[in-house]
Design an enzyme around this catalytic site. Sequence first.
Site, mmCIF file in Angstrom:
data_model
loop_
_atom_site.group_PDB
_atom_site.id
_atom_site.type_symbol
_atom_site.label_atom_id
_atom_site.label_comp_id
_atom_site.label_asym_id
_atom_site.label_seq_id
_atom_site.Cartn_x
_atom_site.Cartn_y
_atom_site.Cartn_z
ATOM 1 N N LYS A 79 -18.111 -24.537 14.474
ATOM 2 C CA LYS A 79 -18.705 -23.197 14.375
ATOM 3 C C LYS A 79 -17.925 -22.369 13.356
ATOM 4 C CE LYS A 79 -20.115 -19.269 17.305
ATOM 5 N NZ LYS A 79 -20.190 -18.732 18.683
ATOM 6 N N SER A 159 -24.784 -17.082 20.389
ATOM 7 C CA SER A 159 -24.524 -17.073 18.960
ATOM 8 C C SER A 159 -24.258 -18.459 18.373
ATOM 9 C CB SER A 159 -23.308 -16.164 18.695
ATOM 10 O OG SER A 159 -22.139 -16.713 19.297
ATOM 11 N N SER A 183 -22.812 -17.442 24.771
ATOM 12 C CA SER A 183 -23.071 -18.020 23.446
ATOM 13 C C SER A 183 -22.890 -19.524 23.335
ATOM 14 C CB SER A 183 -22.187 -17.340 22.395
ATOM 15 O OG SER A 183 -22.650 -16.046 22.142
#
Length: 493
Positions: A79, A159, A183
Site C-alpha cells: 500500500k 482506503s 480500511s
Amino acid sequence: MTDLTSLTIAEAREKLKAKDFSALELTDAYLSAIDAANGALNAYVALTPEKARDMAKASDERIASGSAGELEGVPLGVKDLFATRDVHTQACSHVLDGFKPKYESTVTQNLWDQGAVMLGKLNMDEFAMGSSNESSWYGPVINPWRANGSEQKLVPGGSSGGSAAAVAAHLCAGATATDTGGSIRQPAAFTGTVGIKPTYGRCSRFGIVAYASSLDQAGPIARDVRDAAILLKTMASVDAKDTTSVDLPVPDYEKAIGQSLKGLKIGIPREYRVDGMPEEIEKLWAKGVEWLRDAGAEVVDISLPHTKYALPAYYIVAPAEASSNLARYDGVRYGLRVDGKDIADMYEKSRAAGFGKEVQRRIMVGTYVLSAGYYDAYYLKAQKVRTLIKRDFENVFHEGVDAILAPITPSSAFAVGDEELASDPVKMYLQDVFTITVNMAGLPGLSVPAGLDGKGLPLGLQLIGKPFEEETLFKTAHAIEQAAGKFTPAKWW
C-alpha cells in the site's frame, strides 16, 4: 503448468522450496499479469520490476543454499502508505509529489527480511481517507468483481482498495494494508478476500504515513485465512521506533488454522441490527451463526449499548488527529511546492493545490473540533464516548465471550461515481458503521468472505476478538471459510 499467479502463499511457498519453479519465474508471472490488468483495474500506482527481479534472484540463491526465509520468493504488493526506501511513497496524494523516502517502514522491512519480493506500490484513498478508493490522486481503483450480466464499474472499497483489488485479481500473492476505521476489512469484504486489522500495537506504525495515530494499524489482505495468518506473523513485531508497539511475543498464527471451536463462546451483538439492513446481509449473518454452531461453538446474544454513538465520535476523533498529522505537509522540504508572494502564501497555495477535497474536508472538521470554543463540546466528549465503547467490549469479554460475529458492510460493492454517495459525505461515512467500533476500542477484527449476494457480488462477515488474541479469529474464520468456500472473480480485464 498451473498458472503461477493462482497459487496461494502457502502453496507457492511449498513449491518454491521443492524447486518446482523459481522465485524469478513466479515474480515474472505476476509482473506479466500486472502489465495485462493494471490499465483496467488501476490497482498499482508504481511498479518496481527491476527491484522485484533482483529480490527474486536473491531469493533463489537463498533457497538453493538452504537459508530461505519464511516468505522467501513470495511476491507482494505494498500500500502506498508504507515508506519504501528510494521507491515512490505518496499516500496517493498530489501534496507528496515525487517523494521517495530514505528509510523503510518496519512492517515492510520485516517482510523483506523474510525473503518477500516487492512488486510495487498499490493505489489507495488519499492519505487513507475514504471508503471507495475514489479520492486517490491517481484515479479510482476498479473492483475485479462485476455484478451478473453487468459491465458497470464497481469500487473495491477503501482506503486499501488497491491492496484488495490486486489480491482478488491475482496481481500479487498478498498485500500490506492499513485500517483506521475499516480500511482493511471493508475492501476485503467487497473483493472476496481476507483482511485482518490486528490489535492496536501489534504491528509497528513506524514508516507508515499517519492519518489518525491512535486508530491506525497495519495488517495484511490475502486470498484465504491461512495466507493472512502467514503474513501477519512476519508483519507483526515489537519496535522501539514506535512507542505504541507492544512488547509481546508474536505467535505462529498459522498453527491456529484448523483448531477446534469446541468450548468457544461467540457473541452476536443486537445493536448491529441496524434499520434498513439489507435482507441478504441479515441472512448471511444468520448463516454464519449456524456454521459456527455446526463447528462446535456456543453462540450467545450480547449487547454493546454505545455502538450507536461510535460513528459520530469516530468522525470527530479521526479528523482531529488528521488535522494535526497533516499540518506537516507545507511544500518546504519535499513534495509539491506552489510559489507564493511570501512563505505563508506558499504554505496556503501548496496545501490548497496538494490536498484533495475529502482530505481538505477532514482537516477542516478536525481543526474545527480542536478549536478553543469547541474542544470540550466535541473532541473531549468523543473521547469519553470512545472509553464507553471500549468498556462495552471489556464487559462482554469479561462475561466469557471469546469472539464476536457481526456484519462488515451494509451492502456489497457499489458503483464507481455513485451520485448519491458522492453528493452526501455522511452517506459515504455510513459505510464504516460496522467497522469503526473495533478501531475505537483497539481490538483485532477480521473480514472473511461468506457468500455472494443476488447480483453475484461477494459479502463478508466480521469477527472481533479480545486484545492480542488474533489466533481465535484465525481459527474461527477458517471454520467459516470451510463452510462458505472461497470466491474468485470471473476474469473480464
